[in-house]
Design a protein around this motif. Structure first.
Motif, mmCIF file in Angstrom:
data_model
loop_
_atom_site.group_PDB
_atom_site.id
_atom_site.type_symbol
_atom_site.label_atom_id
_atom_site.label_comp_id
_atom_site.label_asym_id
_atom_site.label_seq_id
_atom_site.Cartn_x
_atom_site.Cartn_y
_atom_site.Cartn_z
ATOM 1 N N ALA A 204 0.856 -1.194 0.000
ATOM 2 C CA ALA A 204 0.000 0.000 0.000
ATOM 3 C C ALA A 204 0.886 1.235 0.000
ATOM 4 O O ALA A 204 1.823 1.326 0.794
ATOM 5 C CB ALA A 204 -0.896 0.014 1.229
ATOM 6 N N THR A 205 0.579 2.169 -0.882
ATOM 7 C CA THR A 205 1.327 3.427 -0.946
ATOM 8 C C THR A 205 0.379 4.599 -0.771
ATOM 9 O O THR A 205 -0.652 4.677 -1.430
ATOM 10 C CB THR A 205 2.050 3.567 -2.294
ATOM 11 O OG1 THR A 205 2.974 2.496 -2.453
ATOM 12 C CG2 THR A 205 2.824 4.887 -2.338
ATOM 13 N N MET A 206 0.752 5.490 0.144
ATOM 14 C CA MET A 206 -0.014 6.703 0.387
ATOM 15 C C MET A 206 0.912 7.888 0.214
ATOM 16 O O MET A 206 2.093 7.815 0.562
ATOM 17 C CB MET A 206 -0.566 6.707 1.810
ATOM 18 C CG MET A 206 -1.684 5.717 2.016
ATOM 19 S SD MET A 206 -1.886 5.271 3.741
ATOM 20 C CE MET A 206 -0.806 3.874 3.858
ATOM 21 N N ASN A 207 0.367 8.984 -0.288
ATOM 22 C CA ASN A 207 1.163 10.173 -0.540
ATOM 23 C C ASN A 207 0.645 11.344 0.275
ATOM 24 O O ASN A 207 -0.531 11.404 0.644
ATOM 25 C CB ASN A 207 1.113 10.531 -2.025
ATOM 26 C CG ASN A 207 1.616 9.402 -2.895
ATOM 27 O OD1 ASN A 207 2.787 9.026 -2.825
ATOM 28 N ND2 ASN A 207 0.729 8.836 -3.704
ATOM 29 N N CYS A 208 1.545 12.259 0.546
ATOM 30 C CA CYS A 208 1.206 13.450 1.324
ATOM 31 C C CYS A 208 1.888 14.638 0.682
ATOM 32 O O CYS A 208 3.088 14.584 0.391
ATOM 33 C CB CYS A 208 1.674 13.266 2.768
ATOM 34 S SG CYS A 208 1.620 14.755 3.788
ATOM 35 N N SER A 209 1.137 15.703 0.482
ATOM 36 C CA SER A 209 1.742 16.946 0.004
ATOM 37 C C SER A 209 1.496 18.030 1.029
ATOM 38 O O SER A 209 0.482 18.007 1.739
ATOM 39 C CB SER A 209 1.147 17.343 -1.354
ATOM 40 O OG SER A 209 -0.248 17.539 -1.245
ATOM 41 N N TYR A 210 2.437 18.959 1.152
ATOM 42 C CA TYR A 210 2.302 20.033 2.122
ATOM 43 C C TYR A 210 2.725 21.346 1.490
ATOM 44 O O TYR A 210 3.203 21.363 0.353
ATOM 45 C CB TYR A 210 3.112 19.724 3.388
ATOM 46 C CG TYR A 210 4.586 19.496 3.154
ATOM 47 C CD1 TYR A 210 5.059 18.218 2.862
ATOM 48 C CD2 TYR A 210 5.501 20.536 3.218
ATOM 49 C CE1 TYR A 210 6.406 17.996 2.645
ATOM 50 C CE2 TYR A 210 6.837 20.321 3.008
ATOM 51 C CZ TYR A 210 7.291 19.043 2.720
ATOM 52 O OH TYR A 210 8.628 18.824 2.502
ATOM 53 N N LYS A 211 2.548 22.455 2.226
ATOM 54 C CA LYS A 211 2.687 23.763 1.582
ATOM 55 C C LYS A 211 3.888 24.583 2.028
ATOM 56 O O LYS A 211 4.440 25.351 1.249
ATOM 57 C CB LYS A 211 1.408 24.579 1.818
ATOM 58 C CG LYS A 211 0.162 23.925 1.246
ATOM 59 C CD LYS A 211 -1.089 24.689 1.633
ATOM 60 C CE LYS A 211 -2.338 23.964 1.143
ATOM 61 N NZ LYS A 211 -3.589 24.606 1.644
#
Lengths: 115, 115
Positions: free
Chosen positions: A19-26
């Motif tokens: 399982a792969t999950m991604n996260c983006s931030y600012k």
């Protein structure tokens, strides 16, 4: 306000798959952390990766961080039914990020492992 | 080692009533956090204490919310009067370090329902 955005919002896979999950931030960060939440145990810390690190491993977990793209990924290998939970990324912006001086969480990815 | 303790676990009140939540952090942890978590969302920071000092309460709605950590150990979060929109899970977390530099340990939360 929430800085992180996890993708996908929901993920359903078969037991044994990865399982792969991604996260983006600012904003700029000091570190990025991943937490797991299920009804039985509440929020549990999984792994922390600092801004000067690119990859980190812990058991079946692998986290990557790309500060130039302001993104991170969490890989769970050989998934198990017990991995069913919501997964959150949380960023520590510190004093330079301009945000609240604690962790800023995303909305989470809900992971379901089918037996 | 005992984890973060919160009470009560569940609370149902009518709107305009007062309510209080209690948290006892892990022994020796200097930093204590209160978060609010709405359904389907990640936790949002309300207030952070370093010992007995509230060092970040910018996200706390001060017209109805108050918090204290008088002796730098346990803490109380109060809402007076409660509104329908306050229904959520209130999470307490603690950390041995300051400012979110390391992992945070979360309690099970108090689920508040305002009728």
């Amino acid at each position: 306000s929430q800085q992180g955005e996890e993708d996908p919002q929901a993920l359903s896979i078969q037991e044994g798959e990865n399982a792969t999950m991604n996260c983006s931030y600012k904003t700029s960060i000091n570190n990025l952390q991943w937490y797991r939440q299920n009804s039985g145990r509440g929020l549990v810390h999984l792994i922390l990766i600092r801004s000067n690190e690119r990859e980190k491993h812990s058991g079946r977990l692998r986290v990557t961080l790309d500060t130039s793209k302001k993104s991170s990924s969490l890989l769970i290998t050989a998934s198990r039914a017990a991995d069913t939970a919501s997964y959150f990324c949380a960023t520590d912006e510190g004093y330079s990020g301009g945000g609240a001086d604690g962790l800023t969480f995303g909305k989470g990815t809900h992971l379901i492992i089918q037996p | 080692e005992a984890g973060v303790v919160q009470s009560p676990r569940y609370k149902i009140i009518e709107k305009k009533q007062p309510v209080a939540f209690w948290c006892n952090p892990i022994s020796g942890h200097n930093t204590l956090y209160w978060y609010l978590q709405n359904l389907g969302q990640g936790p949002e920071l309300l207030i952070r204490y370093e010992n007995e000092e509230a060092v970040d309460d910018s996200q706390l709605p001060k017209d109805r919310f108050s918090a204290e950590r008088l002796k730098g150990v346990d803490s109380t979060l109060k809402i007076q009067p409660a509104e329908l929109g306050d229904s959520a899970v209130y999470l307490c977390a603690s950390s041995p370090s300051f400012g979110g530099r390391d992992e945070q340990f979360f309690g099970p939360g108090t689920r508040l329902t305002v009728l």
